[in-house]
Design a protein around this motif. Structure first.
Motif, PDB file in Angstrom:
ATOM      1  N   THR A   1      44.825 -42.959  64.363  1.00 39.20           N
ATOM      2  CA  THR A   1      43.933 -42.298  65.321  1.00 39.20           C
ATOM      3  C   THR A   1      43.476 -43.274  66.385  1.00 39.20           C
ATOM      4  O   THR A   1      43.465 -42.944  67.570  1.00 39.20           O
ATOM      5  CB  THR A   1      42.726 -41.673  64.601  1.00 39.20           C
ATOM      6  OG1 THR A   1      43.192 -40.604  63.774  1.00 39.20           O
ATOM      7  CG2 THR A   1      41.713 -41.132  65.588  1.00 39.20           C
ATOM      8  N   ALA A   2      43.119 -44.481  65.976  1.00 42.98           N
ATOM      9  CA  ALA A   2      42.701 -45.498  66.952  1.00 42.98           C
ATOM     10  C   ALA A   2      43.816 -45.762  67.962  1.00 42.98           C
ATOM     11  O   ALA A   2      43.559 -45.861  69.171  1.00 42.98           O
ATOM     12  CB  ALA A   2      42.299 -46.775  66.235  1.00 42.98           C
ATOM     13  N   GLU A   3      45.040 -45.863  67.488  1.00 42.42           N
ATOM     14  CA  GLU A   3      46.177 -46.064  68.392  1.00 42.42           C
ATOM     15  C   GLU A   3      46.342 -44.872  69.330  1.00 42.42           C
ATOM     16  O   GLU A   3      46.572 -45.054  70.521  1.00 42.42           O
ATOM     17  CB  GLU A   3      47.465 -46.265  67.595  1.00 42.42           C
ATOM     18  CG  GLU A   3      47.560 -47.582  66.876  1.00 42.42           C
ATOM     19  CD  GLU A   3      48.809 -47.694  66.022  1.00 42.42           C
ATOM     20  OE1 GLU A   3      49.718 -46.834  66.149  1.00 42.42           O
ATOM     21  OE2 GLU A   3      48.887 -48.638  65.222  1.00 42.42           O
ATOM     22  N   ASN A   4      46.218 -43.678  68.782  1.00 42.87           N
ATOM     23  CA  ASN A   4      46.416 -42.463  69.580  1.00 42.87           C
ATOM     24  C   ASN A   4      45.392 -42.317  70.698  1.00 42.87           C
ATOM     25  O   ASN A   4      45.710 -41.784  71.759  1.00 42.87           O
ATOM     26  CB  ASN A   4      46.381 -41.221  68.694  1.00 42.87           C
ATOM     27  CG  ASN A   4      47.585 -41.130  67.781  1.00 42.87           C
ATOM     28  OD1 ASN A   4      48.580 -41.810  67.967  1.00 42.87           O
ATOM     29  ND2 ASN A   4      47.483 -40.279  66.771  1.00 42.87           N
ATOM     30  N   ILE A   5      44.160 -42.773  70.441  1.00 45.63           N
ATOM     31  CA  ILE A   5      43.119 -42.644  71.470  1.00 45.63           C
ATOM     32  C   ILE A   5      42.906 -43.942  72.236  1.00 45.63           C
ATOM     33  O   ILE A   5      41.962 -44.052  73.019  1.00 45.63           O
ATOM     34  CB  ILE A   5      41.785 -42.144  70.875  1.00 45.63           C
ATOM     35  CG1 ILE A   5      41.165 -43.180  69.923  1.00 45.63           C
ATOM     36  CG2 ILE A   5      41.959 -40.805  70.181  1.00 45.63           C
ATOM     37  CD1 ILE A   5      39.726 -42.886  69.562  1.00 45.63           C
ATOM     38  N   PHE A   6      43.800 -44.914  72.001  1.00 46.58           N
ATOM     39  CA  PHE A   6      43.744 -46.214  72.685  1.00 46.58           C
ATOM     40  C   PHE A   6      42.386 -46.888  72.483  1.00 46.58           C
ATOM     41  O   PHE A   6      41.708 -47.280  73.429  1.00 46.58           O
ATOM     42  CB  PHE A   6      44.047 -46.063  74.188  1.00 46.58           C
ATOM     43  CG  PHE A   6      45.351 -45.379  74.450  1.00 46.58           C
ATOM     44  CD1 PHE A   6      46.546 -46.060  74.264  1.00 46.58           C
ATOM     45  CD2 PHE A   6      45.397 -44.051  74.841  1.00 46.58           C
ATOM     46  CE1 PHE A   6      47.760 -45.434  74.487  1.00 46.58           C
ATOM     47  CE2 PHE A   6      46.607 -43.414  75.062  1.00 46.58           C
ATOM     48  CZ  PHE A   6      47.790 -44.107  74.885  1.00 46.58           C
ATOM     49  N   SER A   7      42.005 -47.002  71.206  1.00 46.83           N
ATOM     50  CA  SER A   7      40.718 -47.575  70.849  1.00 46.83           C
ATOM     51  C   SER A   7      40.868 -48.404  69.579  1.00 46.83           C
ATOM     52  O   SER A   7      41.970 -48.753  69.199  1.00 46.83           O
ATOM     53  CB  SER A   7      39.714 -46.440  70.654  1.00 46.83           C
ATOM     54  OG  SER A   7      38.419 -46.953  70.544  1.00 46.83           O
ATOM     55  N   THR A   8      39.742 -48.698  68.937  1.00 45.41           N
ATOM     56  CA  THR A   8      39.748 -49.490  67.710  1.00 45.41           C
ATOM     57  C   THR A   8      39.288 -48.621  66.536  1.00 45.41           C
ATOM     58  O   THR A   8      38.685 -47.565  66.721  1.00 45.41           O
ATOM     59  CB  THR A   8      38.798 -50.691  67.819  1.00 45.41           C
ATOM     60  OG1 THR A   8      37.450 -50.206  67.965  1.00 45.41           O
ATOM     61  CG2 THR A   8      39.169 -51.578  69.001  1.00 45.41           C
ATOM     62  N   GLN A   9      39.572 -49.115  65.332  1.00 45.70           N
ATOM     63  CA  GLN A   9      39.128 -48.402  64.132  1.00 45.70           C
ATOM     64  C   GLN A   9      37.605 -48.311  64.098  1.00 45.70           C
ATOM     65  O   GLN A   9      37.050 -47.296  63.679  1.00 45.70           O
ATOM     66  CB  GLN A   9      39.616 -49.114  62.883  1.00 45.70           C
ATOM     67  CG  GLN A   9      41.082 -48.995  62.644  1.00 45.70           C
ATOM     68  CD  GLN A   9      41.527 -49.778  61.407  1.00 45.70           C
ATOM     69  OE1 GLN A   9      40.821 -50.640  60.915  1.00 45.70           O
ATOM     70  NE2 GLN A   9      42.715 -49.462  60.924  1.00 45.70           N
ATOM     71  N   ALA A  10      36.930 -49.352  64.556  1.00 50.23           N
ATOM     72  CA  ALA A  10      35.463 -49.351  64.569  1.00 50.23           C
ATOM     73  C   ALA A  10      34.927 -48.237  65.463  1.00 50.23           C
ATOM     74  O   ALA A  10      33.948 -47.555  65.117  1.00 50.23           O
ATOM     75  CB  ALA A  10      34.939 -50.697  65.031  1.00 50.23           C
ATOM     76  N   THR A  11      35.568 -48.031  66.603  1.00 49.73           N
ATOM     77  CA  THR A  11      35.145 -46.970  67.514  1.00 49.73           C
ATOM     78  C   THR A  11      35.372 -45.603  66.883  1.00 49.73           C
ATOM     79  O   THR A  11      34.512 -44.720  66.979  1.00 49.73           O
ATOM     80  CB  THR A  11      35.898 -47.073  68.853  1.00 49.73           C
ATOM     81  OG1 THR A  11      35.603 -48.343  69.436  1.00 49.73           O
ATOM     82  CG2 THR A  11      35.497 -45.967  69.804  1.00 49.73           C
TER      83      THR A  11
END
Length: 54
Positions: free
Chosen positions: A21-31
């Protein structure tokens, strides 16, 4: 309601994977975690049960 958080929730429900999910939304796991916790707080309920695979 923040549409980014809702989109993150939907993606996480589909993938069942915080990393993906983090990759898909171009973010981090923490976010991703923060978005999900914020939604659960706003909605007043827990919608995802996190488990670890071993």
């Amino acid at each position: 309601m923040d549409t980014r958080k809702l989109a993150t929730f939907i993606d996480l429900a589909q993938t069942c994977n915080y990393s993906r999910t983090a990759e898909n939304i171009f973010s981090t796991q923490a976010t991703v975690s923060k978005y999900i916790m914020a939604l659960e707080k706003d909605w007043g309920s827990r919608y995802l049960c996190v488990t670890t695979e071993q």
